[in-house]
Design a protein around this motif. Structure first.
Motif, short mmCIF file in Angstrom:
data_model
loop_
_atom_site.label_atom_id
_atom_site.label_comp_id
_atom_site.label_asym_id
_atom_site.label_seq_id
_atom_site.Cartn_x
_atom_site.Cartn_y
_atom_site.Cartn_z
N ASN A 214 0.82 -1.22 0.00
CA ASN A 214 0.00 0.00 0.00
C ASN A 214 0.85 1.26 0.00
O ASN A 214 0.39 2.33 -0.39
CB ASN A 214 -0.93 0.00 1.22
CG ASN A 214 -2.13 0.92 1.05
OD1 ASN A 214 -2.70 1.01 -0.03
ND2 ASN A 214 -2.49 1.59 2.11
N GLU A 215 2.11 1.12 0.41
CA GLU A 215 2.99 2.28 0.55
C GLU A 215 3.35 2.92 -0.78
O GLU A 215 3.81 4.07 -0.83
CB GLU A 215 4.26 1.90 1.30
CG GLU A 215 5.25 1.04 0.52
CD GLU A 215 4.91 -0.45 0.47
OE1 GLU A 215 5.65 -1.22 -0.18
OE2 GLU A 215 3.89 -0.85 1.09
N ILE A 216 3.15 2.22 -1.91
CA ILE A 216 3.56 2.78 -3.21
C ILE A 216 2.44 3.63 -3.84
O ILE A 216 2.64 4.22 -4.89
CB ILE A 216 4.01 1.70 -4.21
CG1 ILE A 216 2.84 0.82 -4.66
CG2 ILE A 216 5.13 0.87 -3.61
CD1 ILE A 216 3.20 -0.15 -5.78
N PHE A 217 1.28 3.69 -3.16
CA PHE A 217 0.14 4.41 -3.72
C PHE A 217 -0.13 5.69 -2.94
O PHE A 217 -0.19 5.69 -1.71
CB PHE A 217 -1.11 3.54 -3.69
CG PHE A 217 -1.01 2.30 -4.53
CD1 PHE A 217 -1.22 2.36 -5.91
CD2 PHE A 217 -0.68 1.08 -3.96
CE1 PHE A 217 -1.10 1.22 -6.69
CE2 PHE A 217 -0.57 -0.07 -4.73
CZ PHE A 217 -0.77 0.00 -6.10
N PHE A 218 -0.30 6.77 -3.68
CA PHE A 218 -0.79 8.04 -3.12
C PHE A 218 -2.30 8.05 -3.31
O PHE A 218 -2.79 7.89 -4.43
CB PHE A 218 -0.15 9.22 -3.86
CG PHE A 218 -0.69 10.57 -3.44
CD1 PHE A 218 -0.15 11.24 -2.35
CD2 PHE A 218 -1.73 11.17 -4.14
CE1 PHE A 218 -0.63 12.47 -1.96
CE2 PHE A 218 -2.22 12.41 -3.76
CZ PHE A 218 -1.68 13.06 -2.66
N ILE A 219 -3.05 8.22 -2.22
CA ILE A 219 -4.50 8.17 -2.29
C ILE A 219 -5.05 9.53 -2.71
O ILE A 219 -4.91 10.52 -1.98
CB ILE A 219 -5.13 7.76 -0.94
CG1 ILE A 219 -4.48 6.46 -0.43
CG2 ILE A 219 -6.64 7.60 -1.08
CD1 ILE A 219 -4.67 5.27 -1.34
N LEU A 220 -5.65 9.59 -3.89
CA LEU A 220 -6.26 10.83 -4.34
C LEU A 220 -7.51 11.14 -3.51
O LEU A 220 -8.28 10.22 -3.19
CB LEU A 220 -6.69 10.73 -5.81
CG LEU A 220 -5.60 10.59 -6.88
CD1 LEU A 220 -6.26 10.51 -8.25
CD2 LEU A 220 -4.63 11.74 -6.82
N PRO A 221 -7.73 12.41 -3.16
CA PRO A 221 -8.97 12.76 -2.47
C PRO A 221 -10.18 12.39 -3.32
O PRO A 221 -10.13 12.43 -4.55
CB PRO A 221 -8.85 14.29 -2.31
CG PRO A 221 -7.39 14.58 -2.42
CD PRO A 221 -6.84 13.56 -3.37
N CYS A 222 -11.27 12.03 -2.66
CA CYS A 222 -12.46 11.55 -3.39
C CYS A 222 -13.00 12.58 -4.37
O CYS A 222 -13.61 12.22 -5.38
CB CYS A 222 -13.55 11.14 -2.40
SG CYS A 222 -14.10 12.46 -1.29
N TYR A 223 -12.77 13.88 -4.10
CA TYR A 223 -13.33 14.91 -4.99
C TYR A 223 -12.56 15.00 -6.31
O TYR A 223 -13.00 15.71 -7.23
CB TYR A 223 -13.39 16.27 -4.29
CG TYR A 223 -12.11 16.74 -3.66
CD1 TYR A 223 -11.12 17.41 -4.40
CD2 TYR A 223 -11.88 16.54 -2.30
CE1 TYR A 223 -9.95 17.85 -3.81
CE2 TYR A 223 -10.71 16.98 -1.69
CZ TYR A 223 -9.75 17.64 -2.45
OH TYR A 223 -8.58 18.08 -1.86
N TRP A 224 -11.44 14.31 -6.44
CA TRP A 224 -10.74 14.24 -7.73
C TRP A 224 -11.14 13.00 -8.54
O TRP A 224 -10.62 12.78 -9.63
CB TRP A 224 -9.23 14.28 -7.54
CG TRP A 224 -8.69 15.67 -7.37
CD1 TRP A 224 -8.13 16.22 -6.27
CD2 TRP A 224 -8.68 16.70 -8.37
NE1 TRP A 224 -7.76 17.53 -6.50
CE2 TRP A 224 -8.10 17.85 -7.79
CE3 TRP A 224 -9.11 16.78 -9.69
CZ2 TRP A 224 -7.92 19.05 -8.48
CZ3 TRP A 224 -8.93 17.97 -10.38
CH2 TRP A 224 -8.35 19.08 -9.78
N ASN A 225 -12.03 12.19 -8.00
CA ASN A 225 -12.64 11.10 -8.76
C ASN A 225 -13.95 10.73 -8.07
O ASN A 225 -14.07 9.68 -7.44
CB ASN A 225 -11.72 9.88 -8.84
CG ASN A 225 -12.29 8.74 -9.67
OD1 ASN A 225 -13.39 8.84 -10.21
ND2 ASN A 225 -11.57 7.64 -9.75
N ARG A 226 -14.94 11.64 -8.20
CA ARG A 226 -16.22 11.44 -7.53
C ARG A 226 -17.06 10.47 -8.35
O ARG A 226 -17.74 10.85 -9.30
CB ARG A 226 -16.97 12.76 -7.34
CG ARG A 226 -18.31 12.63 -6.58
CD ARG A 226 -18.11 11.84 -5.31
NE ARG A 226 -19.29 11.78 -4.48
CZ ARG A 226 -19.83 10.65 -4.03
NH1 ARG A 226 -19.32 9.49 -4.41
NH2 ARG A 226 -20.85 10.67 -3.22
N GLN A 227 -16.97 9.20 -7.99
CA GLN A 227 -17.68 8.15 -8.73
C GLN A 227 -19.17 8.20 -8.40
O GLN A 227 -19.54 8.29 -7.23
CB GLN A 227 -17.08 6.79 -8.39
CG GLN A 227 -15.60 6.68 -8.69
CD GLN A 227 -14.86 5.89 -7.62
OE1 GLN A 227 -15.24 4.78 -7.28
NE2 GLN A 227 -13.78 6.48 -7.09
#
Length: 276
Positions: free
Chosen positions: A215-228
Motif C-alpha cells: 500500500n505504501e507505493i500508492f498516493f490516495i487521491l482525495p475523493c473529490y478528484w474522482n467522484r464516482q
C-alpha cells in the motif's frame, strides 16, 4: 471530458496522448479543432499497442477479466505499462477515463504529484462502492480483523482507476512494481493468498491486489478528484455500510465527476447573483 478539461484549465501547455481506435482519434481531432487546440497530439492506436505489448498484457487480462465482462479489452490494461509505452523524456502523466467531467483546473490535479513521498509512484482514488468487500468475502471471513476491503478512511478499500497520476520515472525505477509485471506467478501468489478469485475490472483490480501487500507505493487521491457516481452495489446486501464507501466529505467542491457504469453526470449548477 475534453470540453470541460479545456474550459477549466489555466495552462496552455497541455500535451495530449490519446489511446483509441481510428474512430476515436477522428472524434478527438474534430473536438479539439472546435476548441482551437493546435498542438501536436500523440495518437496511440490501440490495435498497434495490443500487438506490440501482447505478451506483457496477456497475464493481466488472464487474471483480471472474465469472458463476459466489458473490461476484457486490452485498452483497460495499458496503464501499468505506460512507463514503457511513452518516451523516456515524459516523466509524469495523468491518465483519464472519458466518462468524466472536470469542474476544476487540471493544473491543481497535476500539483498533487508534488505531495508524493519517496515511496509513492502512483496516485489513485479509492473505490466508492463495496466492490472489494464483496470479492474478498472468503478472505475476510477467514481474517475477521483485517482492514482489507473495509471502507475509508482506515480501510484498504480497493481502487478506482478512472483518474490516475503516474510518476513514470519512479515506475521505471521501481523493481517492486515491475517484478509483478514481468513475473505473473507473483500475481498468482497474491490471488491465492487473498482468495481474489473473481476480479473483473481491469487495471484497477491489479492495483487493488497490489495494495494489499504494498500500500505504501500508492498516493490516495482525495475523493473529490474522482467522484464516482455509480450506485450499482446499493441495495445488494451492504446497506449497513454503503454510505461509508459512497460518501465524499467534500461534496460541495467536487473537482471531477466520474459517470462510471453509465451513470448520468449531474448538470452543473451555476450560482447567479440576482440584484433587485
Amino acid at each position: 471530458m475534453i470540453t470541460s478539461l479545456f474550459q477549466h484549465t489555466s495552462t496552455e501547455n497541455l500535451h495530449l496522448h490519446v489511446i483509441g481506435d481510428l474512430d476515436s482519434h477522428h472524434f478527438v481531432n474534430q473536438t479539439l479543432q472546435t476548441l482551437h487546440y493546435n498542438q501536436q497530439i500523440n495518437q496511440l492506436n490501440i490495435d498497434d499497442l495490443t500487438l506490440k505489448y501482447q505478451q506483457l498484457i496477456a497475464p493481466l487480462i488472464q487474471h483480471f477479466s472474465s469472458s463476459h465482462t466489458y473490461y476484457k479489452d486490452p485498452l483497460f490494461f495499458l496503464s501499468p505499462f505506460l512507463h514503457q509505452i511513452l518516451p523516456e523524456n515524459i516523466s509524469r502523466v495523468i491518465m483519464l477515463d472519458i466518462d468524466i467531467r472536470f469542474d476544476n483546473d487540471i493544473r491543481a490535479l497535476y500539483k498533487l504529484f508534488n505531495q508524493f513521498n519517496e515511496n509513492q509512484i502512483l496516485g489513485i482514488a479509492r473505490e466508492n462502492q463495496p466492490v472489494y468487500r464483496h470479492l474478498l468475502w472468503s478472505y475476510r471471513h477467514e481474517n475477521p480483523s483485517t482492514d482489507i476491503g473495509n471502507p475509508p478512511p482506515f480501510g484498504i478499500t480497493g481502487f478506482n482507476s478512472g483518474v490516475l497520476l503516474l510518476d513514470l520515472n519512479k515506475i521505471r525505477q521501481s523493481i517492486l512494481f515491475n517484478s509483478y509485471l514481468e513475473h505473473s506467478f507473483l500475481i498468482e501468489q497474491l490471488i491465492t493468498k487473498y482468495h481474489f478469485n473473481h476480479p473483473h475490472l481491469g487495471d484497477q483490480d491489479f492495483y487493488t491486489l497490489l495494495s494489499f501487500e504494498h500500500n505504501e507505493i500508492f498516493f490516495i487521491l482525495p475523493c473529490y478528484w474522482n467522484r464516482q457516481l455509480c450506485t450499482w452495489w446499493k441495495g445488494k446486501g451492504y446497506d449497513d455500510v454503503w454510505q461509508n464507501y459512497y460518501n465524499c466529505n467534500n461534496e460541495q467542491n467536487i473537482s471531477i465527476y466520474h459517470g462510471n457504469c453509465n451513470t448520468p453526470i449531474p448538470e452543473k449548477i451555476i450560482n447567479e447573483k440576482i440584484e433587485l
